[in-house]
Design an enzyme around this catalytic site. Sequence first.
Site, PDB file in Angstrom:
ATOM      1  N   GLN A 107      65.568  43.661  70.626  1.00 50.07           N
ATOM      2  CA  GLN A 107      64.250  43.542  69.988  1.00 50.07           C
ATOM      3  C   GLN A 107      63.216  43.136  71.033  1.00 50.07           C
ATOM      4  OE1 GLN A 107      64.257  41.484  66.205  1.00 50.07           O
ATOM      5  NE2 GLN A 107      62.485  40.299  66.824  1.00 50.07           N
ATOM      6  N   SER A 110      58.717  39.466  71.908  1.00 51.49           N
ATOM      7  CA  SER A 110      58.055  38.346  72.591  1.00 51.49           C
ATOM      8  C   SER A 110      57.552  38.736  73.973  1.00 51.49           C
ATOM      9  CB  SER A 110      59.020  37.171  72.752  1.00 51.49           C
ATOM     10  OG  SER A 110      59.545  36.785  71.515  1.00 51.49           O
ATOM     11  N   SER A 142      67.057  39.326  73.913  1.00 48.40           N
ATOM     12  CA  SER A 142      68.513  39.161  73.825  1.00 48.40           C
ATOM     13  C   SER A 142      69.185  40.529  73.892  1.00 48.40           C
ATOM     14  CB  SER A 142      68.901  38.494  72.514  1.00 48.40           C
ATOM     15  OG  SER A 142      68.200  37.296  72.339  1.00 48.40           O
ATOM     16  N   GLU A 225      65.016  38.927  60.526  1.00 44.53           N
ATOM     17  CA  GLU A 225      65.670  38.146  61.578  1.00 44.53           C
ATOM     18  C   GLU A 225      66.008  36.754  61.039  1.00 44.53           C
ATOM     19  OE1 GLU A 225      63.256  37.629  65.065  1.00 44.53           O
ATOM     20  OE2 GLU A 225      64.864  36.655  66.186  1.00 44.53           O
ATOM     21  N   GLU A 351      58.311  24.548  63.791  1.00 41.79           N
ATOM     22  CA  GLU A 351      56.928  24.269  63.374  1.00 41.79           C
ATOM     23  C   GLU A 351      56.339  25.490  62.666  1.00 41.79           C
ATOM     24  OE1 GLU A 351      58.106  23.741  66.463  1.00 41.79           O
ATOM     25  OE2 GLU A 351      58.191  21.553  66.455  1.00 41.79           O
TER      26      GLU A 351
END
Length: 381
Positions: A107, A110, A142, A225, A351
């Site tokens: 994926q 990021s 990953s 996910e 968070e």
Amino acid sequence: MDLDLPAEDDPRRVEVRRFFEEHPAPKPRELVDAGYVVPHWPAPYGLDADPELQLIIEDEMRRAGVNKPTNPIGIGHCGPIVLALGTDEQKQRYLLPMLAAEEMWCQLFSEPGAGSDLANLATRARRDGDVYIVNGQKIWTSLAEVAKFGILIARTRSDVSKHRGISYFIIPMDLEGIEIRPIRNMTGGGGFNEVFFTDVRVPAENLIGEEHLGWGMAKTTLANERVSLSTGTGAQWGYGPSARTLVDQVKANGGLSDTVQRQRLVGLFIEGEILKYHKLRMISAAVNKKPGPDASLRKALADPHGKRVFELGKELMGAYGMVHDADPEWAQWERGFLFSPALTVGGGTSEVLRNIISERLLGLPHDVDVEQGKTWAESRG
Ligand SMILES: Cc1cc2nc3c(=O)[nH]c(=O)nc-3n(C[C@H](O)[C@H](O)[C@H](O)COP(=O)(O)OP(=O)(O)OC[C@H]3O[C@@H](n4cnc5c(N)ncnc54)[C@H](O)[C@@H]3O)c2cc1C
């Protein structure tokens, strides 16, 4: 919700058990053809299974000592999007080898400047005839080192607000111009990477869904996910040992005399049991194809729990916990402890999960009005 598993003589259970008696060591393709890899998907991939049938299949698979093919990002994150929004050609080409783990997926979301604020991504895809030219950098990818394909989100328009103008692609990882650099983590291993794109020519047919409308799909992928990272019973994103494993190991090694450690162990066991019941709600959400804030809730609870389980496991090893690659029964706690800080970061930080829960489950206002660039209080007076 009825929490009892269907009886031993339930006809669906009998049928599943017969399959595993006839196929004691099934090949991945046999499991795929039986619909047991993604039972909740429609045919020809799954069985449109309701939560009970899913539980039966899981239960019988465990009893038979059979594992599903391992392709976590493919099956858990990418597959549902290809299934829901891919063209017929894309479904036919990609899904079956993905489910059988013959082709691994990664994926590519990021970036150095786009993690929690993923829509801030800077990787660009410019249409040029029948290809898109992709330039940019992804990070923390990953399994990129073993992946045959990746899902990429990239900016295709920059004259609109940052959540618009993003498109979603399938990327063959061997295209010219893709460079994969491994990142080592503190377990001593790797498993994630930086991925650089330099004038990579991606066929236009690899676009999923509509051009510029990839953000909605990216959000669905992240929700999938969160489901995928929280459904198992292991303390490491559903994998590996659990609080119950630790209890069993402590029992097998003579119990615990330290009263504080006993309290912590029992507390972890209770949390683990609660998470197990919450899993049933997750299965129901997955069956209804509505992964949502419930998955965030579970992940927000399961990740800090996982950290505590590994922390106690390592602590109970005493000085032996400083030995890397100790006896395998104990080494899992040492390795898990070193990986565990990642639990509350990957797949959405604790968070950010709390922000999602506060907005979507509790109906509280946004922390920041993203469109206005102001705090909620400022933008609404
Ligand atoms: C083991 C692992 C595997 C991963 N695999 C992949 C992968 O395969 N593909 C992929 O694309 N990415 C992957 N990631 C990346 C992961 O998705 C990001 O790390 C995550 O989204 C957080 O982004 P960031 O690291 O940039 O942190 P940042 O977003 O920069 O956050 C830094 C800190 O600020 C806090 N913060 C940020 N925004 C807010 C807010 N609005 N309110 C309160 N606090 C906030 C965060 O909680 C965090 O504590 C992986 C990460 C890990 C740890």
